[in-house]
Design a protein around this motif. Structure first.
Motif, PDB file in Angstrom:
ATOM      1  N   MET A   1     -33.114 -29.951  52.256  1.00  0.00           N
ATOM      2  CA  MET A   1     -32.382 -29.868  50.869  1.00  0.00           C
ATOM      3  C   MET A   1     -30.956 -29.309  50.844  1.00  0.00           C
ATOM      4  N   PRO A   3     -27.461 -27.294  49.810  1.00  0.00           N
ATOM      5  CA  PRO A   3     -27.208 -26.272  48.851  1.00  0.00           C
ATOM      6  C   PRO A   3     -26.585 -26.937  47.451  1.00  0.00           C
ATOM      7  N   MET A   4     -26.904 -26.245  46.321  1.00  0.00           N
ATOM      8  CA  MET A   4     -26.495 -26.871  45.272  1.00  0.00           C
ATOM      9  C   MET A   4     -25.124 -26.303  44.941  1.00  0.00           C
ATOM     10  N   LYS A   5     -24.475 -27.161  44.077  1.00  0.00           N
ATOM     11  CA  LYS A   5     -22.758 -26.779  43.843  1.00  0.00           C
ATOM     12  C   LYS A   5     -22.834 -26.163  42.434  1.00  0.00           C
ATOM     13  N   HIS A   6     -22.103 -24.985  42.585  1.00  0.00           N
ATOM     14  CA  HIS A   6     -22.142 -24.219  41.246  1.00  0.00           C
ATOM     15  C   HIS A   6     -21.399 -24.957  40.118  1.00  0.00           C
ATOM     16  N   THR A   7     -20.530 -25.806  40.506  1.00  0.00           N
ATOM     17  CA  THR A   7     -19.810 -26.695  39.569  1.00  0.00           C
ATOM     18  C   THR A   7     -20.936 -27.773  38.941  1.00  0.00           C
ATOM     19  N   ILE A   9     -24.389 -27.467  38.413  1.00  0.00           N
ATOM     20  CA  ILE A   9     -25.725 -26.762  38.124  1.00  0.00           C
ATOM     21  C   ILE A   9     -26.089 -26.909  36.487  1.00  0.00           C
ATOM     22  N   LYS A  10     -24.852 -26.857  35.669  1.00  0.00           N
ATOM     23  CA  LYS A  10     -24.923 -26.892  34.225  1.00  0.00           C
ATOM     24  C   LYS A  10     -25.813 -28.455  34.065  1.00  0.00           C
ATOM     25  N   PHE A  13     -29.222 -28.683  35.763  1.00  0.00           N
ATOM     26  CA  PHE A  13     -30.412 -27.846  35.107  1.00  0.00           C
ATOM     27  C   PHE A  13     -30.878 -28.619  33.719  1.00  0.00           C
ATOM     28  N   PHE A  72     -35.839 -25.458  39.667  1.00  0.00           N
ATOM     29  CA  PHE A  72     -34.800 -25.625  40.795  1.00  0.00           C
ATOM     30  C   PHE A  72     -35.446 -26.557  41.789  1.00  0.00           C
ATOM     31  N   LEU A  73     -36.758 -26.548  42.198  1.00  0.00           N
ATOM     32  CA  LEU A  73     -37.183 -27.421  43.193  1.00  0.00           C
ATOM     33  C   LEU A  73     -36.685 -28.940  42.925  1.00  0.00           C
ATOM     34  N   GLU A  76     -33.271 -29.224  43.294  1.00  0.00           N
ATOM     35  CA  GLU A  76     -32.863 -29.472  44.809  1.00  0.00           C
ATOM     36  C   GLU A  76     -33.406 -30.548  45.652  1.00  0.00           C
TER      37      GLU A  76
ATOM     38  N   VAL B  58     -26.156 -19.676  41.530  1.00  0.00           N
ATOM     39  CA  VAL B  58     -25.961 -20.638  42.555  1.00  0.00           C
ATOM     40  C   VAL B  58     -24.920 -19.984  43.703  1.00  0.00           C
ATOM     41  N   ASN B  62     -26.169 -19.387  47.273  1.00  0.00           N
ATOM     42  CA  ASN B  62     -25.445 -20.004  48.461  1.00  0.00           C
ATOM     43  C   ASN B  62     -25.060 -19.114  49.491  1.00  0.00           C
TER      44      ASN B  62
END
Lengths: 79, 79
Positions: A1, A3-7, A9-10, A13, A72-73, A76, B58, B62
């Motif tokens: 999996m 890593p997520m991008k903080h840009t 995530i909104k 989610f 979150f799984l 991911e 996030v 990370n």
């Protein structure tokens, strides 16, 4: 999996909350009632417009009878 | 695993971040550098004083090379 991008995530989610809510045939109104959050807030979260905080993340997950980790799984795994 | 309480999540999240950071022998300064967040913010998060938002969740996960789902699994398992 990966890593997520903080840009992203909104949006991710919001899509996960929407998917979980619809799987349970729950309306935004019902989810608002269960969380004590306003319906328009729920709608904004689902549209990826809200940088949701820890406390509201827990309220949403609990109202959807889902562990926060599972939400979150879902993201991911890209489901 | 019992559902989380939204009233406890700030403390639980802070403790999990601190545990993960110390396991990697990383200072708050280093974690601040990796996330682009201020060191005092990191310290407040770890003390349970911050209702952290999705994007910072996030960034922290990370920087700690941990999946966001794993951070919350740590909390749900009460470790």
């Amino acid at each position: 999996m990966k890593p997520m991008k903080h840009t992203e995530i909104k949006q991710q989610f919001g899509a996960a909350i929407r998917k979980l809510r619809m799987e349970q045939k729950m309306t935004q109104e019902e989810l608002a009632g269960r969380t004590g959050l306003h319906r328009t807030y729920i709608s904004e979260v689902e549209r990826g417009e809200r940088n949701v905080s820890l406390e509201n993340i827990v309220k949403l997950a609990n109202a959807l009878r889902t562990h926060v980790s599972s939400v979150f799984l879902l993201i991911e795994k890209g489901e």
